[in-house]
Every structure is written in C-alpha cells, then in structure tokens.
Scaffold this active site. Structure first.
Site, short mmCIF file in Angstrom:
data_model
loop_
_atom_site.label_atom_id
_atom_site.label_comp_id
_atom_site.label_asym_id
_atom_site.label_seq_id
_atom_site.Cartn_x
_atom_site.Cartn_y
_atom_site.Cartn_z
NE ARG A 124 -4.17 -1.93 1.74
CZ ARG A 124 -4.19 -3.02 2.49
NH1 ARG A 124 -3.33 -3.16 3.48
NH2 ARG A 124 -5.08 -3.95 2.27
CE LYS A 146 -0.06 14.31 -14.24
NZ LYS A 146 -0.34 14.91 -15.56
CD GLU A 188 8.27 17.70 -21.68
OE1 GLU A 188 7.63 18.59 -21.09
OE2 GLU A 188 7.73 16.69 -22.17
CE LYS A 230 5.94 17.91 -13.28
NZ LYS A 230 6.06 16.74 -14.11
CD GLU A 240 -3.24 17.11 -15.36
OE1 GLU A 240 -2.13 16.63 -15.09
OE2 GLU A 240 -3.81 16.95 -16.44
NE ARG A 245 1.12 17.29 -12.38
CZ ARG A 245 1.76 16.49 -11.56
NH1 ARG A 245 1.41 16.44 -10.30
NH2 ARG A 245 2.76 15.73 -11.97
CG ASN A 249 -1.08 17.97 -19.91
OD1 ASN A 249 -0.09 17.32 -19.58
ND2 ASN A 249 -2.26 17.82 -19.32
CG HIS A 252 2.37 17.09 -23.32
ND1 HIS A 252 3.15 18.23 -23.20
CD2 HIS A 252 3.09 16.10 -22.75
CE1 HIS A 252 4.27 17.92 -22.56
NE2 HIS A 252 4.26 16.64 -22.27
CG HIS A 256 -1.52 11.69 -27.46
ND1 HIS A 256 -1.03 10.74 -26.58
CD2 HIS A 256 -2.57 11.12 -28.10
CE1 HIS A 256 -1.77 9.65 -26.69
NE2 HIS A 256 -2.71 9.85 -27.59
CG HIS A 270 7.02 12.52 -24.70
ND1 HIS A 270 5.66 12.56 -24.91
CD2 HIS A 270 7.27 13.37 -23.66
CE1 HIS A 270 5.11 13.39 -24.03
NE2 HIS A 270 6.07 13.89 -23.27
N1 GLY Z 1 4.27 15.78 -17.20
C1 GLY Z 1 3.13 16.51 -16.84
C2 GLY Z 1 2.85 16.49 -15.38
O1 GLY Z 1 3.66 16.02 -14.61
O2 GLY Z 1 1.80 16.92 -14.97
#
Ligand code: GLY
Length: 373
Positions: A124, A146, A188, A230, A240, A245, A249, A252, A256, A270
């Site tokens: 957990r 993430k 990035e 960030k 998000e 947040r 993107n 993206h 994508h 990417h």
């Molecule tokens: N890579 C986008 C984020 O971490 O929200």
C-alpha cells in the site's frame, strides 16, 4: 548545486540539481539509505543508465559499506507494462521490503514511472527516490509524482500519484545522452518558458546553445529553473484538478496525435512531439488572434534553432487533420464532460486552458500545417 523544494502538505521533498550528485549519493540520500544496514539497497536501473552511471552510485554507497541489489530494466517503453510491473513488485516482495523502505530509480522516465507506480502499490505504498539520468526525466517526469504503466488502451492510463521522497538530478549524467535525446528533453525546458515565464524564454533564446552544449552554469540554471517552475505548479495543483497542472500539457495534445500517428516509435520521440506540439499550439493561438504571428514565429524559431523538428509537413505523414484529431480524442486529457481542453497562449509566458475549441477547426488548421512549407 540548486535545492528546489516541492511543497506538498505532508509529502514535501527536495529536488537537488547539480554536478556529481550520484558520486555523492551516500551523503545526499543518507536518510533513505541508512535503514539498509545489513541488507542491500534496492536500485531499479535502466540498462544504459546502469552501464554509464552504476559504478558511480555503487562506489558512493560502498564508501559507507552499503551494497546494491540491482533490478535491471531493458531500455524502452515496453518495460512499462502489466508484466513489467508484476515482475518488479514480485522482486520487491521477495526482498522483503517494508512500507518504510525506499527503492531507488536510476534512469529516465520509463524507470521512474514504473518504479514509482510499483512503490505506490507495494504494501500500500513504500518510499522511492528518483535518480533521473535523462534531461526529460530531470525537468519533468521525476518531479511531481505522476507514475504509470502503459496498457493496450493507451499510454500512462494506469497509474497513481505517488511522490518521491527525494530527487537527485545529477547533471553529469547528461554527458552520456545521445544528442537527439538531449534535444528532446530540452523541448520540455523550453515549455516552461513558453507556458509561464517569458523571461526564462528570453534567456533560453540566448543561452539555449550553451545549455545543449552542457555548459555547467547554463545547464544548472536551465534545469533548476524548469524544476522550480514544475514544483510551483505541482504545489498548487498536485492532482491536476484546478487546471493549473494541465498547463504542463502545453504541446502534449497536438504532440500526442503526432506520436500516435507515428506509432509511438523512434520516428518521433516524446520530446520531439512536444516541440512540434508547442509550435502548433502557438500557431493555432495566432490563428485565433490571441498572439501575434511574430510571437508564434519566435516559438518556432526557438525550437528550430536547437535542431528539434518544427514543421509537421517534414514528418511525411500520410494522414489528414481529422485523423490527427481522432488520435487526440483517444488521449487521457479528455474532460469528464467529453470536451478536449487545449493549452493555448495569450502570450509567450502566459498559457491557459481553452475548453471551447472546435475540433473541426483544429482539423482544418492541421490540414494546412500538413501541407505548408
Ligand atoms: N508531465 C506533466 C505532469 O507532470 O503533470
């Protein structure tokens, strides 16, 4: 060395950015290594990262009598799978790790995402420390919690928010990166300027070459600035939910679609997809009259100057705008309400989430871009 705090209630941690951090891991990560007296320290490593940086890490730990139990992951996205996850969790269980233990992730985004997710479900939730060795991982994926694997339904659709306890971004690790991967990570870095910091964008226009040339001072400033940007966003909107947040993107959604159309393959990395996606987001913002053509051209030039792809017509895609929009609709960025939010620009340094974008207009714009230049 720069120390950037990520402030999250009850889960705050630091990102250290500097040279030689892997050589110094025993000092920097002492709190998380110390409990391994009499046991080996579990380190999940990408095979390339192990080859280039494993010895420095092992040497650092050995200086205080610690050995390493390595778990080697083959390079590439294939490791971020259900079976990859199962194998890793089984390995952790076999080691008898407890919830209080920390697993170390040495490598790029694949190793960080996979290890982070495995740690989120291990008894957990056990701890983990990120040791990112790619530029993309240092400025993006290792920070913010993430974690995910890929499934047949798409990339990163199964995962968890699980914050690391520490991130050591050793800038020396970037010296062994293939130039194409370094440039992809740099996309990035540029993103943070374009989305929220016009001064940083100005600075990158002037110093981007030095950053990509791995000049120590410029590189540290670029990585530390990106991480700080960030960290601020994640501290405001960890999961998000508020739209803040989602600004990360930028590039993206368009990117994508291009990655999907090129089969998520080496045809388009990417970061390259993000670079093209930022060009498209800027041009689409200009088409809607939100920024000037001159501003959109500045974004394109900053990307093109680094050798990153800046024109989708050069990709040689055999598809139309509608097909690209169809890929976007498969993406997880779709709202619960069924709308696809686009990250667009009010100016360089001021991105916003637009939920009112008409998809047939996007398709028409992409048709023009596929044929232009
Ligand atoms: N890579 C986008 C984020 O971490 O929200």
């Amino acid at each position: 060395m720069a120390v950037i705090p990520v402030e999250l209630a009850g889960r705050s941690y630091e990102v250290l950015v500097g040279n030689g951090l892997l050589n110094d891991a025993i000092v920097q990560a002492r709190d998380f290594i110390e409990p391994y007296h009499g046991r080996k320290v579990p380190v999940v490593a990408d095979r390339n990262a192990l080859e280039h940086h494993g010895e420095r890490l092992a040497h650092s730990l050995a200086s205080d009598g610690f050995g390493i139990e390595w778990y080697v992951v083959e390079p590439g996205e294939a490791a971020k799978s259900w079976t990859g996850l199962q194998d890793l969790v089984d390995w952790m269980l076999a080691l008898g790790l407890t919830r209080g233990d920390h697993v170390f992730a040495l490598g790029g985004g694949v190793v960080g995402d996979l290890t982070g997710f495995a740690c989120s479900i291990m008894k957990r939730g056990c701890g983990f420390v990120q040791l990112p060795t790619t530029l993309l991982a240092q400025v993006d994926s290792s920070v913010g919690g993430k974690t995910a694997i890929n499934t047949a339904a798409g990339k990163n659709l199964v995962g968890a928010f699980h914050q690391p306890s520490l991130v050591l971004a050793d800038l020396d690790a970037l010296a062994t990166l293939p130039p194409r991967e370094l440039r992809a990570g740099y996309a990035e870095v540029l993103k943070y300027g374009v989305l929220g910091d016009a001064d940083f964008f100005d600075w990158l226009e002037e110093h981007g070459e030095a950053v990509l040339g791995l000049q120590d001072a410029e590189l540290e400033r670029a990585v530390a600035n990106s991480v700080a940007a960030k960290a601020r966003i994640v501290a405001e909107d960890e999961r998000e939910t508020t739209g803040k947040r989602a600004l990360l993107n930028l590039g993206h959604t368009f990117g994508h679609a291009l990655e999907a159309e090129t089969g998520f393959s080496d045809r388009l990395l990417h970061g390259e997809g993000v670079a093209l996606g930022m060009v498209l987001a800027a041009r689409y913002s200009a088409r809607r009259g939100q920024i000037s053509e001159a501003e959109a051209s500045r974004v394109t030039r900053a990307i093109d100057a680094t050798g990153l792809p800046a024109e989708i017509s050069a990709l040689g895609l055999d598809c139309d705008g509608k097909a690209l929009v169809a890929h976007m609709l498969q993406d997880k960025k779709m709202d619960a309400s069924g709308t696809l939010p686009f990250i667009l620009l009010r100016s360089i340094g001021a991105a916003y989430v637009d939920r009112e974008v008409a998809l047939d207009d996007v398709a028409a714009f992409l048709d023009e871009q596929l044929q232009a230049h």
